[in-house]
Design an enzyme around this catalytic site. Structure first.
Site, mmCIF file in Angstrom:
data_model
loop_
_atom_site.group_PDB
_atom_site.id
_atom_site.type_symbol
_atom_site.label_atom_id
_atom_site.label_comp_id
_atom_site.label_asym_id
_atom_site.label_seq_id
_atom_site.Cartn_x
_atom_site.Cartn_y
_atom_site.Cartn_z
ATOM 1 C CE LYS A 77 27.817 -3.437 -7.814
ATOM 2 N NZ LYS A 77 27.827 -2.367 -8.611
ATOM 3 C CG HIS A 100 4.017 4.443 8.863
ATOM 4 N ND1 HIS A 100 4.158 4.978 7.826
ATOM 5 C CD2 HIS A 100 4.065 2.952 7.817
ATOM 6 C CE1 HIS A 100 3.667 3.661 6.483
ATOM 7 N NE2 HIS A 100 3.545 2.682 6.670
ATOM 8 N NE ARG A 156 -1.981 -2.622 2.522
ATOM 9 C CZ ARG A 156 -2.026 -3.469 2.419
ATOM 10 N NH1 ARG A 156 -3.325 -3.823 1.433
ATOM 11 N NH2 ARG A 156 -1.173 -4.413 3.073
ATOM 12 C CB THR A 157 3.139 2.746 2.354
ATOM 13 O OG1 THR A 157 2.847 2.869 3.575
ATOM 14 C CG2 THR A 157 3.982 3.937 2.424
ATOM 15 N NE ARG A 178 7.021 0.878 4.338
ATOM 16 C CZ ARG A 178 5.987 0.563 4.864
ATOM 17 N NH1 ARG A 178 5.718 -1.273 4.247
ATOM 18 N NH2 ARG A 178 4.819 1.237 5.102
HETATM 19 C C1 NCD Z 1 2.349 -1.065 7.650
HETATM 20 C C2 NCD Z 1 3.721 -0.729 8.372
HETATM 21 O O1 NCD Z 1 3.860 -1.269 7.658
HETATM 22 O O2 NCD Z 1 3.918 -0.420 9.076
HETATM 23 N N1 NCD Z 1 1.380 -1.084 6.741
HETATM 24 C C3 NCD Z 1 1.232 -0.063 6.068
HETATM 25 O O3 NCD Z 1 1.779 0.322 5.516
HETATM 26 N N2 NCD Z 1 0.503 -0.188 5.149
HETATM 27 C C4 NCD Z 1 1.608 -2.298 9.225
HETATM 28 C C5 NCD Z 1 1.682 -3.520 8.820
HETATM 29 O O4 NCD Z 1 2.806 -3.913 8.409
HETATM 30 O O5 NCD Z 1 1.694 -4.043 9.862
#
Ligand code: NCD
Length: 323
Positions: A98, A147, A68-69, A119
């Site tokens: 590397k 997040h 999703r993100t 991320r």
């Molecule tokens: C979450 C995350 O990555 O922290 N998901 C997200 O970004 N929608 C929740 C999760 O991984 O459980």
């Protein structure tokens, strides 16, 4: 952005700022973001094209898995006219393999783009990246840290339902210790007055005492519970998140913690109420039974869609576009 604090307060002005933590936000800034989001939704519903980010290039650097993100940022950027450079598997496909440092990686992508969305599995890593970056960096999840953009869409989802973000009672279930979405949402809700937050988890997965202290210092009430029978009947929302298996030091502990608190129709009948909503940042593993999906209170798929809109608004504001 040299010399400015890396977690600079938004204070009503998003332009060219990093988005790293909920600590940067205040209610006024969230209000601006939500108003911009509403405008974007309106424009999309009217089929009016949006090209606020035409000519911009955004790098998505993901060192951890994401559905999703990653895709909502990628799609949001394109929907408003930007183009993207995308890495889903940074640790396998980039020069990180590397041995390149995070700092050098940032210098690479700041040469080719106008923003980095990152991320990474290590807490604080995205702040580290931002501290050497001349372009805005967005934290799309730093390990068990924060997040923030998930919280922006979570708050927007709650706001759309109740038209307020204060005077609410919420239950956050699952793994408050490791869940960055629970951590960030708790911070977000503590910006508003008179909220009561219940954290439901096995004892060993309770929220860190530092964060409990921080939230309580804002006047927000925190209640830690470890049994479903203590769920209040008056909750406005339940926010469940899977046990974050990948963040446990030992797999046996994760397995022991799994499957303890599951949202089922039976639990909703016992502890829910008519007006509440059920949220989950997703992915769902087993924390919400599939039978709940058809319940009108299930909001998690709409919540996910809100992420697309809120991220369009956020990107626009960072590039100084008010709409
Ligand atoms: C979450 C995350 O990555 O922290 N998901 C997200 O970004 N929608 C929740 C999760 O991984 O459980």
């Amino acid at each position: 952005m040299p010399k400015k604090p890396v977690e600079e307060k938004i204070a009503g002005n998003f332009t060219h700022k990093h988005i790293l933590s909920l600590d940067q936000f205040d209610t006024k800034s969230l209000d601006i973001l939500f108003k911009t989001t509403e405008k974007i939704i309106q424009r999309i519903n009217q089929n009016k094209p949006l090209d606020t980010l035409a000519g911009k290039i955004i790098s998505l650097l993901f060192f951890e898995p994401s559905s999703r993100t990653f895709s909502s940022f990628s799609s949001a950027a394109k929907k408003i006219g930007a183009q993207t450079v995308e890495y889903q598997n940074m640790t396998q496909t980039s020069s990180v393999v590397k041995g390149e440092s995070l700092e050098d990686t940032v210098h690479t992508f700041e040469s080719y783009s106008d923003m980095v969305i990152m991320r990474h599995p290590e807490i604080g890593s995205v702040n580290r990246a931002a501290s050497v970056s001349s372009i805005p960096v967005i934290n799309a999840g730093d390990g068990g840290g924060e997040h923030p953009t998930q919280t922006l869409l979570d708050l927007f989802t709650i706001y759309k339902k109740f038209y307020r973000l204060d005077n609410l009672t919420g239950v956050m279930g699952g793994d408050p210790l490791h869940s960055r979405t629970i951590r960030s949402l708790a911070k977000g809700l503590s910006l508003y007055k008179k909220n009561i937050l219940y954290f439901l988890s096995p004892k060993e997965l309770r929220l860190s005492s530092e964060l409990v202290t921080e939230i309580r210092s804002t006047g927000t009430k925190v209640v830690e519970i470890h049994d479903e029978k203590d769920i209040p009947a008056t909750a406005h929302f339940w926010y469940w998140n899977r046990i974050q298996k990948e963040r446990f030091k030992n797999k046996a502990d994760a397995d022991r913690a799994a499957g303890k608190f599951i949202v089922t129709l039976k639990l909703l009948q016992k502890k829910g109420n008519k007006h509440m909503i059920i949220m989950d940042p997703l992915p769902r593993v087993d924390e919400i039974a599939v039978e709940v999906d058809h319940d009108p209170r299930a909001m998690y798929f709409a919540q996910m869609k809100n992420g697309w809109y809120v991220r369009m608004a956020l990107l626009s504001l960072i590039f100084g576009e008010k709409l």
